[in-house]
Design a protein around this motif. Structure first.
Motif, PDB file in Angstrom:
ATOM      1  N   TYR A   1       0.801  -1.176  -0.129  1.00 11.96           N
ATOM      2  CA  TYR A   1       0.096  -0.062  -0.056  1.00 11.96           C
ATOM      3  C   TYR A   1       0.912   1.184   0.017  1.00 11.96           C
ATOM      4  O   TYR A   1       1.703   1.379   0.890  1.00 11.96           O
ATOM      5  CB  TYR A   1      -1.041  -0.046   1.322  1.00 11.96           C
ATOM      6  CG  TYR A   1      -1.764   1.201   1.403  1.00 11.96           C
ATOM      7  CD1 TYR A   1      -2.805   1.421   0.725  1.00 11.96           C
ATOM      8  CD2 TYR A   1      -1.597   2.202   2.386  1.00 11.96           C
ATOM      9  CE1 TYR A   1      -3.749   2.593   0.799  1.00 11.96           C
ATOM     10  CE2 TYR A   1      -2.297   3.176   2.470  1.00 11.96           C
ATOM     11  CZ  TYR A   1      -3.288   3.362   1.739  1.00 11.96           C
ATOM     12  OH  TYR A   1      -4.243   4.594   1.977  1.00 11.96           O
ATOM     13  N   GLN A   2       0.426   2.200  -0.928  1.00 19.13           N
ATOM     14  CA  GLN A   2       1.194   3.459  -1.059  1.00 19.13           C
ATOM     15  C   GLN A   2       0.152   4.654  -1.034  1.00 19.13           C
ATOM     16  O   GLN A   2      -0.923   4.713  -1.550  1.00 19.13           O
ATOM     17  CB  GLN A   2       1.989   3.680  -2.340  1.00 19.13           C
ATOM     18  CG  GLN A   2       3.256   2.674  -2.489  1.00 19.13           C
ATOM     19  CD  GLN A   2       3.904   3.015  -3.830  1.00 19.13           C
ATOM     20  OE1 GLN A   2       4.504   4.201  -3.744  1.00 19.13           O
ATOM     21  NE2 GLN A   2       3.377   2.766  -4.968  1.00 19.13           N
ATOM     22  N   SER A   3       0.584   5.506   0.066  1.00 20.35           N
ATOM     23  CA  SER A   3      -0.322   6.805  -0.075  1.00 20.35           C
ATOM     24  C   SER A   3       0.292   7.627   0.993  1.00 20.35           C
ATOM     25  O   SER A   3       1.044   7.310   1.855  1.00 20.35           O
ATOM     26  CB  SER A   3      -1.792   6.396   0.253  1.00 20.35           C
ATOM     27  OG  SER A   3      -2.735   7.369   0.527  1.00 20.35           O
ATOM     28  N   TYR A   4      -0.054   8.921   0.796  1.00 21.00           N
ATOM     29  CA  TYR A   4       0.417   9.998   1.918  1.00 21.00           C
ATOM     30  C   TYR A   4      -0.899  10.297   2.932  1.00 21.00           C
ATOM     31  O   TYR A   4      -1.834  10.654   2.415  1.00 21.00           O
ATOM     32  CB  TYR A   4       1.072  11.149   1.384  1.00 21.00           C
ATOM     33  CG  TYR A   4       1.759  12.109   2.050  1.00 21.00           C
ATOM     34  CD1 TYR A   4       3.371  11.893   2.083  1.00 21.00           C
ATOM     35  CD2 TYR A   4       1.326  12.899   3.046  1.00 21.00           C
ATOM     36  CE1 TYR A   4       4.061  12.441   2.762  1.00 21.00           C
ATOM     37  CE2 TYR A   4       2.131  13.494   3.937  1.00 21.00           C
ATOM     38  CZ  TYR A   4       3.378  13.253   3.783  1.00 21.00           C
ATOM     39  OH  TYR A   4       4.358  14.195   4.663  1.00 21.00           O
ATOM     40  N   HIS A   5      -0.689   9.899   4.103  1.00 18.79           N
ATOM     41  CA  HIS A   5      -1.719  10.370   4.992  1.00 18.79           C
ATOM     42  C   HIS A   5      -1.444  11.367   5.958  1.00 18.79           C
ATOM     43  O   HIS A   5      -0.453  11.577   6.329  1.00 18.79           O
ATOM     44  CB  HIS A   5      -2.042   9.170   5.954  1.00 18.79           C
ATOM     45  CG  HIS A   5      -2.460   8.015   5.246  1.00 18.79           C
ATOM     46  ND1 HIS A   5      -3.005   6.811   5.791  1.00 18.79           N
ATOM     47  CD2 HIS A   5      -2.762   7.685   3.850  1.00 18.79           C
ATOM     48  CE1 HIS A   5      -3.726   6.105   4.894  1.00 18.79           C
ATOM     49  NE2 HIS A   5      -3.388   6.534   3.702  1.00 18.79           N
ATOM     50  N   MET A   6      -2.441  12.518   6.049  1.00 16.51           N
ATOM     51  CA  MET A   6      -2.398  13.565   7.000  1.00 16.51           C
ATOM     52  C   MET A   6      -3.606  13.538   7.880  1.00 16.51           C
ATOM     53  O   MET A   6      -4.726  13.484   7.358  1.00 16.51           O
ATOM     54  CB  MET A   6      -2.456  14.864   6.209  1.00 16.51           C
ATOM     55  CG  MET A   6      -1.252  15.193   5.292  1.00 16.51           C
ATOM     56  SD  MET A   6      -1.410  16.573   4.208  1.00 16.51           S
ATOM     57  CE  MET A   6      -0.452  17.595   5.490  1.00 16.51           C
ATOM     58  N   ILE A   7      -3.331  13.659   9.165  1.00 18.26           N
ATOM     59  CA  ILE A   7      -4.556  13.705  10.125  1.00 18.26           C
ATOM     60  C   ILE A   7      -4.798  15.254  10.629  1.00 18.26           C
ATOM     61  O   ILE A   7      -3.502  15.659  10.994  1.00 18.26           O
ATOM     62  CB  ILE A   7      -4.230  12.962  11.394  1.00 18.26           C
ATOM     63  CG1 ILE A   7      -4.248  11.401  10.970  1.00 18.26           C
ATOM     64  CG2 ILE A   7      -5.730  13.095  12.369  1.00 18.26           C
ATOM     65  CD1 ILE A   7      -5.321  10.738  10.257  1.00 18.26           C
ATOM     66  N   LEU A   8      -5.574  15.891  10.344  1.00 14.97           N
ATOM     67  CA  LEU A   8      -5.859  17.324  10.591  1.00 14.97           C
ATOM     68  C   LEU A   8      -6.998  17.439  11.603  1.00 14.97           C
ATOM     69  O   LEU A   8      -7.906  16.897  11.842  1.00 14.97           O
ATOM     70  CB  LEU A   8      -6.138  18.000   9.263  1.00 14.97           C
ATOM     71  CG  LEU A   8      -5.282  18.067   8.094  1.00 14.97           C
ATOM     72  CD1 LEU A   8      -5.916  18.070   6.979  1.00 14.97           C
ATOM     73  CD2 LEU A   8      -4.153  18.641   8.065  1.00 14.97           C
ATOM     74  N   TYR A   9      -6.573  18.641  12.388  1.00  7.11           N
ATOM     75  CA  TYR A   9      -7.822  19.227  13.110  1.00  7.11           C
ATOM     76  C   TYR A   9      -8.667  20.372  12.191  1.00  7.11           C
ATOM     77  O   TYR A   9      -7.940  21.117  11.621  1.00  7.11           O
ATOM     78  CB  TYR A   9      -7.304  19.931  14.540  1.00  7.11           C
ATOM     79  CG  TYR A   9      -6.705  18.808  15.471  1.00  7.11           C
ATOM     80  CD1 TYR A   9      -7.426  17.864  16.041  1.00  7.11           C
ATOM     81  CD2 TYR A   9      -5.389  18.996  15.699  1.00  7.11           C
ATOM     82  CE1 TYR A   9      -6.972  16.953  16.999  1.00  7.11           C
ATOM     83  CE2 TYR A   9      -4.781  18.003  16.718  1.00  7.11           C
ATOM     84  CZ  TYR A   9      -5.672  17.071  17.218  1.00  7.11           C
ATOM     85  OH  TYR A   9      -5.079  16.254  18.119  1.00  7.11           O
TER      86      TYR A   9
END
Ligand code: 0O2
Length: 267
Positions: free
Chosen positions: A117-125
């Motif tokens: 699996y390839q992807s860029y993940h960002m968790i944001l408020y």
């Protein structure tokens, strides 16, 4: 938890996804309108279903009361890019925004998962303004190329089919296809400039033609019909030649003619 309580809890997540879809689509529009290459090809969004939330609660053994804190992807946005290089551009666009705050990020492109699996993940408020309060919620943004997205979509369906126990021989095939996606993205990057030039030329021509036709249509209202018909025939000839420089020249000349009629009408 009662269905009504779930609905109330999920409402701000639905609002956030709707708002973010509009915001990212506006960014796309801004790039297109200013004739700049847009690193965002497509934006998708979803709110995690109650059953998927419950599955994750069970899998990770969370308390139901901790759902909003622990499950970071109740609201999910996916940004699909044409090229691998676009991903970093989208990441920095997001980091520079003032309406969302970065909590954490995972780079599964430089460090792919063992599944491939390839992807860029960002968790944001992200703040959602409700009737009586402003609620800060978490949103997960996944950024990936079209190739990575194709792979992840197929693999996700297989995970579902095999209830997360994909047989070894299929896992191996998936790893091979993940390698093929890496190669595909790399190959595409090597011809990126060529592809971008071609897309750019198409967009410029498209805009020129639509400007010219708008001007000709406007002229029919203020100028002699026979004269405008002549201009229209001239345009068809230039268009058939297919030369963008000639179209640009024609468009400039037409602007001058239109401006002349506008000035005449004002005086
Ligand atoms: P769904 O059904 O897409 O919502 P973990 O369980 O620890 O691996 P964590 O901590 O939630 O996952 O974070 P991570 O690894 O960043 O994964 C978050 C989401 O990324 C997943 O959500 C998937 O959407 C996607 N993802 C992660 N790994 C894979 C993978 O190997 N294959 C595919 N197709 N997608 C993946 P959910 O809630 O697990 O699933």
């Amino acid at each position: 938890m009662e269905l009504r309580v779930w609905r109330e809890m999920l409402d701000p997540y639905y609002f956030a996804v709707e708002e973010l879809l509009v915001k990212f689509r506006n960014l796309q529009k801004e790039f297109h309108d200013s004739n700049q290459y847009c690193p965002i090809e497509e934006v998708q969004g979803r709110v995690k279903s109650i059953s998927s939330i419950l599955d994750k609660v069970q899998k990770k053994q969370y308390e139901l009361g901790d759902v909003e804190d622990k499950i970071e992807d109740i609201a999910g946005i996916r940004i699909i890019c044409q090229f691998k290089e676009d991903i970093d551009k989208v990441v920095s666009l997001i980091k520079n925004r003032t309406d969302m705050t970065l909590k954490s990020e995972k780079d599964y492109i430089r460090n792919p998962k063992s599944s491939g699996y390839q992807s860029y993940h960002m968790i944001l408020y992200y703040d959602v303004n409700m009737v009586t309060e402003t609620k800060t919620i978490q949103v997960e943004i996944q950024i990936r190329t079209m190739g990575m997205n194709f792979w992840a979509t197929i693999e996700h369906s297989l995970q579902y089919k095999y209830k997360r126990n994909i047989p070894e021989h299929i896992k191996e095939r998936l790893l091979n296809t993940a390698r093929a996606v890496v190669n595909l993205d790399e190959e595409m990057s090597t011809v990126r400039d060529e592809i971008m030039d071609a897309q750019n030329a198409f967009t410029i021509k498209d805009r020129l033609v639509s400007d010219i036709l708008k001007n000709i249509q406007g002229l029919f209202r203020v100028a002699n019909t026979r004269e405008v018909m002549k201009i229209q025939d001239e345009f068809y000839k230039v268009y058939q030649n297919g030369n963008v420089e000639q179209l640009k020249h024609f468009s400039k000349q037409l602007d001058i003619i239109t401006e002349g009629y506008r000035a005449q009408n004002l005086s």
